[in-house]
Design an enzyme around this catalytic site. Structure first.
Site, short mmCIF file in Angstrom:
data_model
loop_
_atom_site.label_atom_id
_atom_site.label_comp_id
_atom_site.label_asym_id
_atom_site.label_seq_id
_atom_site.Cartn_x
_atom_site.Cartn_y
_atom_site.Cartn_z
N HIS A 82 -29.36 47.44 59.07
CA HIS A 82 -29.78 46.61 57.93
C HIS A 82 -29.23 45.21 58.14
O HIS A 82 -28.08 45.04 58.58
CB HIS A 82 -29.22 47.22 56.64
CG HIS A 82 -29.42 46.34 55.44
ND1 HIS A 82 -30.61 45.72 55.16
CD2 HIS A 82 -28.56 45.98 54.44
CE1 HIS A 82 -30.48 45.01 54.05
NE2 HIS A 82 -29.24 45.15 53.61
N ASN A 126 -31.65 38.47 54.22
CA ASN A 126 -31.56 39.87 53.79
C ASN A 126 -32.84 40.24 53.04
O ASN A 126 -33.04 39.83 51.90
CB ASN A 126 -30.33 40.05 52.90
CG ASN A 126 -30.14 41.49 52.47
OD1 ASN A 126 -31.03 42.32 52.60
ND2 ASN A 126 -28.96 41.79 51.93
N CYS A 154 -31.33 48.53 49.41
CA CYS A 154 -31.43 48.14 50.83
C CYS A 154 -31.55 49.35 51.76
O CYS A 154 -31.89 49.20 52.93
CB CYS A 154 -30.23 47.31 51.23
SG CYS A 154 -30.10 45.78 50.32
O1 UT7 Z 1 -27.81 44.13 51.34
C1 UT7 Z 1 -27.00 44.86 50.50
C2 UT7 Z 1 -25.61 44.76 50.85
N1 UT7 Z 1 -25.10 43.42 50.67
C3 UT7 Z 1 -24.19 43.00 51.49
O2 UT7 Z 1 -23.84 43.69 52.41
C4 UT7 Z 1 -23.53 41.67 51.22
C5 UT7 Z 1 -22.04 41.83 51.40
N2 UT7 Z 1 -21.25 40.62 51.14
C6 UT7 Z 1 -21.36 39.53 51.92
O3 UT7 Z 1 -22.15 39.44 52.81
C7 UT7 Z 1 -20.35 38.43 51.67
O4 UT7 Z 1 -19.37 38.87 50.76
C8 UT7 Z 1 -20.98 37.11 51.13
C9 UT7 Z 1 -21.79 36.45 52.22
C10 UT7 Z 1 -21.85 37.39 49.92
C11 UT7 Z 1 -19.88 36.13 50.70
O5 UT7 Z 1 -19.01 35.90 51.79
P1 UT7 Z 1 -17.43 35.98 51.59
O6 UT7 Z 1 -16.82 35.62 52.88
O7 UT7 Z 1 -17.13 37.34 51.02
O8 UT7 Z 1 -17.18 34.83 50.55
P2 UT7 Z 1 -16.51 34.90 49.10
O9 UT7 Z 1 -17.44 35.51 48.13
O10 UT7 Z 1 -15.15 35.50 49.25
O11 UT7 Z 1 -16.36 33.36 48.77
C12 UT7 Z 1 -15.53 32.50 49.57
C13 UT7 Z 1 -15.71 31.07 49.09
C14 UT7 Z 1 -15.58 30.94 47.58
O12 UT7 Z 1 -14.90 29.72 47.30
P3 UT7 Z 1 -13.32 29.72 46.95
O13 UT7 Z 1 -13.18 30.60 45.75
O14 UT7 Z 1 -12.65 30.30 48.16
O15 UT7 Z 1 -13.05 28.28 46.71
C15 UT7 Z 1 -16.99 30.82 47.10
O16 UT7 Z 1 -17.12 30.10 45.90
O17 UT7 Z 1 -17.02 30.59 49.40
C16 UT7 Z 1 -17.63 30.06 48.23
N3 UT7 Z 1 -19.07 30.25 48.33
C17 UT7 Z 1 -19.93 29.37 48.87
N4 UT7 Z 1 -19.75 28.16 49.39
C18 UT7 Z 1 -20.84 27.53 49.86
C19 UT7 Z 1 -19.77 31.35 47.93
N5 UT7 Z 1 -21.08 31.17 48.20
C20 UT7 Z 1 -21.19 29.97 48.78
C21 UT7 Z 1 -22.30 29.25 49.29
N6 UT7 Z 1 -22.07 28.02 49.82
N7 UT7 Z 1 -23.56 29.74 49.27
#
Ligand code: UT7
Length: 322
Positions: free
Chosen positions: A249, A279, A113
């Site tokens: 980004h 993204n 990225c």
């Molecule tokens: O471009 C390169 C750099 N990349 C980035 O900067 C990305 C950095 N990370 C992020 O943007 C975030 O971590 C994400 C958007 C990928 C995820 O957000 P989060 O707030 O960190 O969510 P999480 O991974 O902690 O997941 C929270 C909950 C989980 O459920 P439980 O375990 O709390 O029951 C996931 O299973 O959200 C659930 N979940 C979803 N639910 C609905 C994860 N993906 C989804 C989804 N739809 N697409």
């Protein structure tokens, strides 16, 4: 002193718009979750027969048009991507042939990225050293082809598009400084599952997919981007208030807001496209820059801070007098 000045910008997005509601039909997710956690409302995916080089050709021609120069004046092409048409020839070489520029140097650069920031930094060195006068710098991705439908945390994020700028040697200030970094100890937190010399034989149907530990990447991105803001301002002896525009980004609106807060910048001074583009990795900063310029918000003389963070880890910034 010779500077690299941005003479023109261009971008391209595939016609096919995929909304969060569309994704609800493909996987267990919701518009609400995607908007709350990422800020993304929709993204563009390339058509089945549309390639990385197809997209970047549009962006490149638009950048050259907006620079008001002849295509034949370009003397180097640097193209950032993680999703080239082929491993080789490079997409930069394929683009060079399309643009009718035989003989000039053309190469791809992959810093995930952060690729576009790395490309700007490399181009800036060539211009300052006098080795090139007008460089076409591109960022492009076809990430929809690397989505893992079984992994809703990544499949809703990544998307396709292309952006480009023409950098020209100038006595007037342009790029004031670039700062690029990497830390390969974190390679496992964000990347693809297979490559050519590693795991290729196990790739399902010859495909690859993105693997990401979102939570860890998020934390590192916020911390590291905060540090690079300080590094960039200190190197230029500038205050936060000297920055007119933040062009980050576009990975996650929450990460963008954290960086804006670090700069004490109101969100009106931040170019945000993640809601419409998702993204687009190597393309995202170039796309956002073009949007800022074409919407009339970023004006000549403005001081703009570009920054990015991505797989590797890699991260970087460019401070530019536009
Ligand atoms: O471009 C390169 C750099 N990349 C980035 O900067 C990305 C950095 N990370 C992020 O943007 C975030 O971590 C994400 C958007 C990928 C995820 O957000 P989060 O707030 O960190 O969510 P999480 O991974 O902690 O997941 C929270 C909950 C989980 O459920 P439980 O375990 O709390 O029951 C996931 O299973 O959200 C659930 N979940 C979803 N639910 C609905 C994860 N993906 C989804 C989804 N739809 N697409």
């Amino acid at each position: 002193m010779t500077y690299s000045r941005i003479m023109g910008t261009g971008s391209y997005l595939p016609k096919n718009i995929v909304t969060n509601k569309d994704l609800e039909k493909l996987m267990d997710t919701s518009d609400q979750w995607i908007q709350d956690r990422t800020g993304i409302k929709q993204r563009h995916w390339a058509a089945d027969d549309e390639t990385t080089v197809d997209m970047v050709e549009h962006a490149a021609r638009r950048a050259v048009d907006s620079a008001g120069i002849e295509m034949s004046e370009i003397d180097m092409i640097i193209l950032g991507t993680t999703t080239p048409n082929l491993i080789f020839p490079s997409s930069a070489c394929l683009l060079q042939a399309r643009l009718g520029l035989p003989g000039i140097a053309a190469f791809d650069l992959n810093a995930a990225c952060t690729s576009f920031i790395y490309c700007l930094s490399v181009a800036d060195q060539f211009i300052k050293s006098g080795m090139a006068k007008k460089i076409l710098v591109c960022g492009v991705e076809t990430l929809s082809r690397a989505l893992d439908w079984e992994d809703r945390t990544t499949a809703v994020l990544f998307a396709d598009g292309a952006g480009a700028v023409v950098l020209e040697a100038s006595e007037e200030p342009g790029i004031l400084s670039t700062h690029i970094h990497a830390d390969g100890r974190y390679a496992d937190l964000l990347g693809t599952d297979v490559g050519v010399s590693c795991g290729f034989e196990n790739a399902p149907n010859g495909g690859l997919k993105i693997l990401m530990n979102g939570r860890e990447v998020f934390k590192m991105a916020v911390r590291t981007l905060g540090q690079i803001v300080d590094e960039t301002l200190a190197a230029n002896n500038m205050e936060k208030s000297d920055i007119d525009w933040l062009i980050p980004h576009q990975a996650n609106l929450r990460i963008i807001m954290a960086t804006a807060k670090k700069l004490n910048m109101p969100m009106e001074r931040v170019i945000v496209t993640v809601d419409k583009h998702g993204n687009t990795s190597a393309a995202s900063v170039a796309l956002a820059l073009d949007e800022g310029v074409r919407s009339g918000r970023v004006k000549r003389g403005d001081t703009i801070l570009l920054e990015a963070f991505g797989g590797g880890f890699t991260w970087g910034s460019a401070l530019i007098k536009y």
